[in-house]
Structure formats: C-alpha cells, structure tokens
Design an enzyme around this catalytic site. Structure first.
Site, mmCIF file in Angstrom:
data_model
loop_
_atom_site.group_PDB
_atom_site.id
_atom_site.type_symbol
_atom_site.label_atom_id
_atom_site.label_comp_id
_atom_site.label_asym_id
_atom_site.label_seq_id
_atom_site.Cartn_x
_atom_site.Cartn_y
_atom_site.Cartn_z
ATOM 1 N N HIS A 266 0.836 -1.204 0.000
ATOM 2 C CA HIS A 266 0.000 0.000 0.000
ATOM 3 C C HIS A 266 0.876 1.261 0.000
ATOM 4 O O HIS A 266 0.743 2.127 -0.865
ATOM 5 C CB HIS A 266 -0.907 -0.039 1.241
ATOM 6 C CG HIS A 266 -1.863 1.101 1.335
ATOM 7 N ND1 HIS A 266 -3.188 0.977 1.006
ATOM 8 C CD2 HIS A 266 -1.687 2.393 1.709
ATOM 9 C CE1 HIS A 266 -3.795 2.147 1.183
ATOM 10 N NE2 HIS A 266 -2.907 3.018 1.615
ATOM 11 N N GLU A 267 1.787 1.329 0.962
ATOM 12 C CA GLU A 267 2.616 2.528 1.083
ATOM 13 C C GLU A 267 3.556 2.670 -0.108
ATOM 14 O O GLU A 267 3.869 3.779 -0.534
ATOM 15 C CB GLU A 267 3.407 2.522 2.401
ATOM 16 C CG GLU A 267 2.540 2.482 3.669
ATOM 17 C CD GLU A 267 1.392 3.502 3.690
ATOM 18 O OE1 GLU A 267 1.540 4.583 3.092
ATOM 19 O OE2 GLU A 267 0.346 3.191 4.299
ATOM 20 N N HIS A 270 1.813 4.431 -2.832
ATOM 21 C CA HIS A 270 1.893 5.885 -2.624
ATOM 22 C C HIS A 270 3.287 6.398 -3.011
ATOM 23 O O HIS A 270 3.433 7.435 -3.645
ATOM 24 C CB HIS A 270 1.656 6.230 -1.140
ATOM 25 C CG HIS A 270 0.215 6.160 -0.699
ATOM 26 N ND1 HIS A 270 -0.775 6.891 -1.308
ATOM 27 C CD2 HIS A 270 -0.398 5.476 0.300
ATOM 28 C CE1 HIS A 270 -1.947 6.658 -0.692
ATOM 29 N NE2 HIS A 270 -1.738 5.792 0.284
ATOM 30 N N GLU A 296 -4.718 7.710 -3.273
ATOM 31 C CA GLU A 296 -5.156 6.459 -2.654
ATOM 32 C C GLU A 296 -5.428 5.391 -3.728
ATOM 33 O O GLU A 296 -5.314 4.193 -3.455
ATOM 34 C CB GLU A 296 -6.418 6.728 -1.813
ATOM 35 C CG GLU A 296 -6.773 5.670 -0.809
ATOM 36 C CD GLU A 296 -5.734 5.448 0.288
ATOM 37 O OE1 GLU A 296 -4.863 6.300 0.497
ATOM 38 O OE2 GLU A 296 -5.804 4.388 0.930
HETATM 39 ZN ZN ZN Z 1 -3.185 5.126 1.715
#
Ligand code: ZN
Length: 502
Positions: A266-267, A270, A296
């Site tokens: 997830h990170e 980003h 996101e």
């Molecule tokens: Zn996030």
C-alpha cells in the site's frame, strides 16, 4: 531577461522556500514517528509549529499575491507548465488567505485539544468526555465552511481540501448505488458454504522473514531504495521530502503474516506516485497529486488488485515459503489467496476487507454531511453511528471504542476526508481496467513476477501529470470515462464470486 520571466523566477524562488520548510517539517514528523525519544515531544511540537507558521507567512505574503495576479493576467504568454503552476498556486493562495490568522490559530488549538481528549477517551469508550471537544470542532468547521465559501452543502467547502471539485451532491447517488450493490455482495459471500481456511495463519511469523520477503516485493514493484527507506513506526505511512527521498514505514505484527506486507505494498503504491513526479516540478505545488482520492487509488491498486490476486501469489508463494522454511509447504495458492481475501462484516474500518470497506466510509460520509448541515446533533452521533452499523453491516456496536471513537480523523477536525478512501477504490478499478486494455498480457506478466509494466503505465498516465490536471481529468484521460462505480463493482463481483464459488 523580460519582466515576465523575472516575475516567474521570483515566484518560483518563493515557492521553493515554502516547499523546503514543508519538507523540513515532514522530516521532523517522520523522525517523531520513527526515532524521537518520548520526552522530545514538547520541543518537537514547538519546532513544527514554528515551521508551519513561517511557511504560511511566506506563502500568504502580499508580494506572492501580487506576483500571481500579474502573471495570471498574462497567462496566455506563459509556457503550458508555467501557466499550470500559476493557476494551481493561485488556487492554493486564494484558499489560504480566506482564513483569518485568528481563526487558524483557534482551530489549531481546538484540533490539538480534540486529539488529546480523544486519546484519553477512546480506550475508556468514553464518548461523553469527547463530546464537548468535538462539538467545538464541528462548530468551527461550520465557521470554516462559511469563510471558505461554497455552493450547495457546507460539507463541500471541507471536502474541497481533500478531493477538489467533488461535492456531497455528486457523492450521494454514487455512494447510494455502491451501498446497495456491495451490501448484496457481502450477504451472498457470507452465506456461501465455501469459506476460507484460516487455521494455518496463526503466528508467530518472524520479523526477519517478513522483512526479507517484503523487500523482494518492494524491489519488484520498483521502489528505489537509493531514493527511499523503510522504517518501523506505530502506523504505516509514506512521506515525501523530494522525488529522490520518499520513505515508507511499517508496523510489524508477529501474529499476522500479511498485515505488514499488505501495508508495505500500500505505502509503496503511494511512494511510487511521489517518486514519479517530473523533476522539473521539484519545489513547486505541481509536485504532488491533485487530490487524496487519486493518491489512494495507487496504494489500493497495488495492495488489493495486484497484491491480493492469484497471479501475484503464483509467482511470490515460493519466496514466501523460503522466508518461513517448513511453515507453508502444505499451503497452495488457492488456499492462500482465499484466506487473504476473507470477507466478513466487522466493526473496525482499518481492518475491513475490500467488499465491506466502502460501507464503513459511506456511514461516516452520511454522518458528516448531516452534522455539517445541522441535521444531526453532536450528542446524537453515537446512536446514529450504531444504527447505521446495524443497517449497512448487520452489526451491533458493543462500545464506542469500537464505534464512533475508533478513528483519529474527527478528533483532529478532519471532516470531508473519508470519501477519498472510497474514491481511491473506484479510481483504482477504472485505472486497472484501462491498463488491462493497454497491456492485455498484464496478468501473465504479474504471474512471472514482472511488475514493471504496471508501474510504467501508472507513471505515464498518472504520476507524471503531477497537479497539472484535476483528478477527474486524469481519470477521464487515462480511462476514457468520468469517475464512476461500475468498474469497481465489476472487479469485486468477478473476483469474489470466483473465490467463494458462487
Ligand atoms: Zn493510503
């Protein structure tokens, strides 16, 4: 050198200073989460406050306003990149100067008071002690909406900070449609006789094994360890100081094989976005995303669409077995992928699966809009919260800790933030559908462990645009359609009906 060029250079110099102060504050924030000793908190708060007021003062200086006005008047003589810079900076400038300094100070005090009270109240499930602080914040948010100005719901003025151009009026029908379809899917999946096996997932799973495996996944995704690093923190996050210094954090949980790994993917989603802005946007407002929803979409695309897919694990399962010798020999891809995609209505948003996640968001959105429109009193929030959990997820909320006190957002006066999580889900599915049309072999590539094609497509169609377009423009140009819910619903239906054999 022309007068126009001088003005542009002057503006860029001033924006560079403002950016550097922001980046320095981000380094201090990162250090506070990862390394700062507990006693440093007081001084750190003062340092951060000094940096942020200095940055605000430099940015809102009348000289910046004068430069923006002069440059805006001659926008047709500017190169497209410079015209976008003037447009975006003027947007930020107008919003920052609409809030009087006195309001900013009072609001920041109410935020830190709200956060401190919430920290005490949450473990005790004590809504009553949080209620007055939250009531003050809601009152001030209404004042903020009036100061910023809005058409339609006052909620729109707050939403604008997180998802520019989006309105409660547009979200209502979109979310109503999602709620009906996701609720029906949840009910069908929960009733299926084919449920995931979870007996094999019990820990402990060593930090060393998790870290070794994760690093391989991050490298395959294209995270540049020469331009970033990964550190332990109480909560996973990504922070960007520059395109060449984008860091991520993880929270290791010995009892959970997947939480840190999925957090890393997830990170890293980003981080790849932040590493992908063009270098010529450095130290300007163009070096960023046009909204939180589109940011996101990147993290959710990597974590959920790629990281929880069967092709991904057909490549990475052997490496996971290697990281935990003897522990996973009897676990095949199907078992692993079904376990990783377990659907179960639950009370806590951050632990929710993909199919129930948006329902948590819709509940918060409906409550926030009613609060801002004066249709819901702060004292009635717990009852309204519990009624909605019953309606959307079929759950009885046993205490406020697992109910309306669970999220940090409201304690810090962040109202209007939650919808960006749901929009991120919708955008991720739209982008992945378009990516599949562009790269029909994408799942074969994933199954071979080659993730670079996905990253490159996202870089070209999303990351490199920075803030020169709005989020709806990026989605429309990359996918051919406006932001909508169909792609996401199709994605969920196809994936989960197959997993649950419906
Ligand atoms: Zn996030």
């Amino acid at each position: 050198m022309t007068n126009l060029q001088q003005q542009l250079d002057d503006l860029k110099f001033r924006l560079g200073e403002v950016h550097d102060l922001g980046a320095a504050a981000s380094v201090l924030n990162w250090d506070q989460s990862c390394y700062m000793p507990p006693k440093g908190a007081r001084a750190r708060g003062e340092q951060l406050s000094t940096l942020s007021s200095l940055a605000h003062r430099l940015f809102t200086a009348p000289a910046v306003g004068g430069l923006l006005e002069a440059l805006d008047a001659r926008r047709d003589q500017l190169a497209p990149g410079d015209a976008a810079l003037v447009r975006e900076t003027r947007y930020d400038y107008d919003r920052s100067t609409r809030l009087p300094e006195d309001f900013v100070r009072r609001f920041s005090e109410a935020q830190s008071h709200g956060f401190n009270v919430w920290m005490e109240a949450k473990p005790k499930s004590d809504w009553k002690s949080f209620q007055p602080a939250f009531a003050t914040l809601v009152e001030m948010l209404r004042e903020k909406a009036a100061l910023l100005g809005h058409t339609g719901s006052p909620y729109n003025a707050l939403l604008e900070d997180y998802e520019r151009g989006m309105t409660a009026e547009r979200l209502r029908p979109l979310f109503a449609d999602l709620a009906v379809r996701q609720k029906a899917l949840v009910e069908a999946l929960v009733a299926s006789p084919h449920q995931p096996r979870l007996d094999w997932t019990a820990g402990p799973w060593s930090l060393e094994g998790q870290t070794r495996f994760s690093r391989g996944v991050l490298e395959a995704m294209g995270y540049d360890f020469a331009a970033g690093r990964r550190d332990a923190a109480p909560h996973p996050f990504c922070t960007c100081f520059d395109v060449d210094d984008v860091r991520i954090t993880y929270r290791h949980d010995e009892d959970d094989l997947f939480s840190a790994l999925m957090g890393d993917m997830h990170e890293c989603g980003h981080a790849l976005y932040d590493m992908g802005y063009p270098v010529e946007f450095r130290r300007t407002p163009l070096c960023g995303a046009p909204g939180l929803g589109i940011h996101e979409s990147q993290s959710r695309l990597w974590e959920n669409i790629v990281g929880r897919s069967r092709p991904f694990w057909s490549h990475f399962l052997p490496a996971l077995r290697g990281a935990f010798p003897g522990r996973l020999d009897a676990i095949d891809e199907d078992t692993l992928v079904h376990s990783l995609n377990e659907v179960r209505p639950s009370l806590i948003r951050v632990e929710a699966d993909e199919v129930t996640y948006n329902l948590h968001i819709i509940i918060r959105f409906e409550l926030e809009v009613d609060l801002m429109e004066g249709k819901l009193a702060v004292a009635d929030v717990p009852d309204a919260w519990n009624a909605k959990y019953k309606h959307y997820l079929g759950l009885d909320v046993p205490d406020h800790r697992r109910g309306c006190l669970q999220d940090i957002h409201w304690s810090e006066g962040m109202v209007g933030y939650f919808p960006t999580y749901a929009l991120g889900n919708l955008y991720s599915a739209q982008l992945f559908q378009a990516l599949q049309r562009a790269i029909p072999s994408v799942w074969g590539e994933v199954a071979a462990g080659r993730l670079g094609g996905i990253r490159d497509w996202l870089r070209a169609n999303v990351h490199r645009i920075g803030r020169t377009k709005t989020a709806p423009e990026i989605i429309r140009d990359a996918t051919g359609s406006a932001p909508e819910a169909t792609a996401y619903i199709q994605y969920l239906e196809t994936k989960y009906r197959a997993l649950y054999r419906l």
